[in-house]
Motif scaffolding. Structure first.
Motif, PDB file in Angstrom:
ATOM      1  N   ALA A   3      61.510 -31.678 -13.006  1.00 18.42           N
ATOM      2  CA  ALA A   3      60.507 -32.719 -13.275  1.00 18.42           C
ATOM      3  C   ALA A   3      59.708 -32.383 -14.528  1.00 18.42           C
ATOM      4  CB  ALA A   3      59.581 -32.893 -12.074  1.00 18.42           C
ATOM      5  N   ALA A   4      59.352 -31.126 -14.689  1.00 22.13           N
ATOM      6  CA  ALA A   4      58.591 -30.711 -15.877  1.00 22.13           C
ATOM      7  C   ALA A   4      59.410 -30.920 -17.145  1.00 22.13           C
ATOM      8  CB  ALA A   4      58.177 -29.251 -15.749  1.00 22.13           C
ATOM      9  N   ASN A   5      60.701 -30.602 -17.080  1.00 17.42           N
ATOM     10  CA  ASN A   5      61.570 -30.813 -18.246  1.00 17.42           C
ATOM     11  C   ASN A   5      61.687 -32.293 -18.595  1.00 17.42           C
ATOM     12  OD1 ASN A   5      62.109 -28.122 -18.748  1.00 17.42           O
ATOM     13  ND2 ASN A   5      63.897 -28.068 -17.405  1.00 17.42           N
ATOM     14  N   ARG A   6      61.823 -33.137 -17.573  1.00 21.42           N
ATOM     15  CA  ARG A   6      61.905 -34.589 -17.826  1.00 21.42           C
ATOM     16  C   ARG A   6      60.614 -35.094 -18.459  1.00 21.42           C
ATOM     17  NH1 ARG A   6      64.528 -34.194 -13.086  1.00 21.42           N
ATOM     18  NH2 ARG A   6      62.766 -34.829 -11.814  1.00 21.42           N
ATOM     19  N   LEU A   7      59.484 -34.646 -17.927  1.00 21.20           N
ATOM     20  CA  LEU A   7      58.198 -35.049 -18.491  1.00 21.20           C
ATOM     21  C   LEU A   7      58.046 -34.573 -19.932  1.00 21.20           C
ATOM     22  CD1 LEU A   7      55.789 -34.455 -15.478  1.00 21.20           C
ATOM     23  CD2 LEU A   7      56.423 -36.645 -16.489  1.00 21.20           C
ATOM     24  N   ALA A   8      58.475 -33.356 -20.196  1.00 15.47           N
ATOM     25  CA  ALA A   8      58.365 -32.805 -21.549  1.00 15.47           C
ATOM     26  C   ALA A   8      59.220 -33.590 -22.534  1.00 15.47           C
ATOM     27  CB  ALA A   8      58.773 -31.335 -21.554  1.00 15.47           C
ATOM     28  N   ARG A   9      60.384 -34.053 -22.099  1.00 19.30           N
ATOM     29  CA  ARG A   9      61.241 -34.852 -22.976  1.00 19.30           C
ATOM     30  C   ARG A   9      60.736 -36.280 -23.100  1.00 19.30           C
ATOM     31  NH1 ARG A   9      66.694 -33.780 -20.210  1.00 19.30           N
ATOM     32  NH2 ARG A   9      65.366 -32.620 -18.882  1.00 19.30           N
ATOM     33  N   ASN A  10      60.168 -36.803 -22.035  1.00 18.39           N
ATOM     34  CA  ASN A  10      59.747 -38.199 -22.025  1.00 18.39           C
ATOM     35  C   ASN A  10      58.455 -38.428 -22.807  1.00 18.39           C
ATOM     36  OD1 ASN A  10      60.141 -40.935 -21.130  1.00 18.39           O
ATOM     37  ND2 ASN A  10      58.379 -40.619 -19.802  1.00 18.39           N
ATOM     38  N   ALA A  11      57.542 -37.477 -22.788  1.00 19.94           N
ATOM     39  CA  ALA A  11      56.236 -37.655 -23.433  1.00 19.94           C
ATOM     40  C   ALA A  11      56.340 -38.025 -24.909  1.00 19.94           C
ATOM     41  CB  ALA A  11      55.372 -36.412 -23.236  1.00 19.94           C
ATOM     42  N   PRO A  12      57.144 -37.327 -25.720  1.00 17.30           N
ATOM     43  CA  PRO A  12      57.219 -37.726 -27.132  1.00 17.30           C
ATOM     44  C   PRO A  12      57.885 -39.096 -27.317  1.00 17.30           C
ATOM     45  CG  PRO A  12      58.417 -35.652 -26.762  1.00 17.30           C
ATOM     46  CD  PRO A  12      57.836 -36.075 -25.455  1.00 17.30           C
ATOM     47  N   ILE A  13      58.815 -39.426 -26.441  1.00 21.73           N
ATOM     48  CA  ILE A  13      59.469 -40.739 -26.531  1.00 21.73           C
ATOM     49  C   ILE A  13      58.453 -41.836 -26.242  1.00 21.73           C
ATOM     50  CG2 ILE A  13      61.198 -42.250 -25.477  1.00 21.73           C
ATOM     51  CD1 ILE A  13      62.854 -39.639 -24.988  1.00 21.73           C
ATOM     52  N   GLN A  14      57.682 -41.676 -25.169  1.00 19.85           N
ATOM     53  CA  GLN A  14      56.678 -42.672 -24.824  1.00 19.85           C
ATOM     54  C   GLN A  14      55.593 -42.753 -25.892  1.00 19.85           C
ATOM     55  OE1 GLN A  14      56.677 -44.916 -22.341  1.00 19.85           O
ATOM     56  NE2 GLN A  14      58.728 -44.193 -21.872  1.00 19.85           N
ATOM     57  N   GLY A  15      55.216 -41.596 -26.440  1.00 15.14           N
ATOM     58  CA  GLY A  15      54.211 -41.583 -27.504  1.00 15.14           C
ATOM     59  C   GLY A  15      54.696 -42.334 -28.735  1.00 15.14           C
TER      60      GLY A  15
END
Length: 129
Positions: A3-15
């Motif tokens: 979950a942490a890895n998914r969040l880490a990858r998703n945050a810059p995409i969403q930003g």
């Protein structure tokens, strides 16, 4: 850990999506003002821009919005920051008379006719026919 890895990858995409939406919305607002259109941006959240447009102008507005939020936005990002997109972007357009009764546009000629007919009839049911 997954979950942490998914969040880490998703945050810059969403930003980036949020930043790109603001740039697209700025281009969209510039067009609205320059062409003295009676279209109102009423909300921008992350990667969504809600705009009120008269029903008889939805096709024109949709075509212009699509260019502002894709081609023009990508060109602006390239020109200012030198970043090129490695894949084309597309927008999804939803229409409705009120919140809770929105329909996703099928951008084919038949889809446009159905959307216009549904909106002209009041757009009150929530499910496409």
């Amino acid at each position: 850990m997954g979950a942490a890895n998914r969040l880490a990858r998703n945050a810059p995409i969403q930003g980036m999506a949020s930043d790109a939406c603001i740039i697209g919305a700025t281009l969209w607002l510039d067009h609205i003002e320059q062409h003295n259109r009676d279209w109102k941006i009423v909300n921008i959240v992350h990667d969504s821009c809600v705009t009120e447009v008269p029903i008889d102008e939805i096709e024109e507005a949709a075509n212009i919005a699509e260019r502002c939020f894709t081609v023009r936005m990508m060109r602006t990002i390239r020109d200012i920051w030198g970043l090129d997109f490695i894949c084309p972007l597309e927008v999804e357009l939803d229409f409705g008379i009120r919140w809770g009764a929105m329909r996703k546009l099928d951008p084919t000629p038949t889809g446009w006719r159905q959307m216009r007919s549904w909106l002209d009839a009041g757009g009150l049911d929530e499910k496409p026919k």
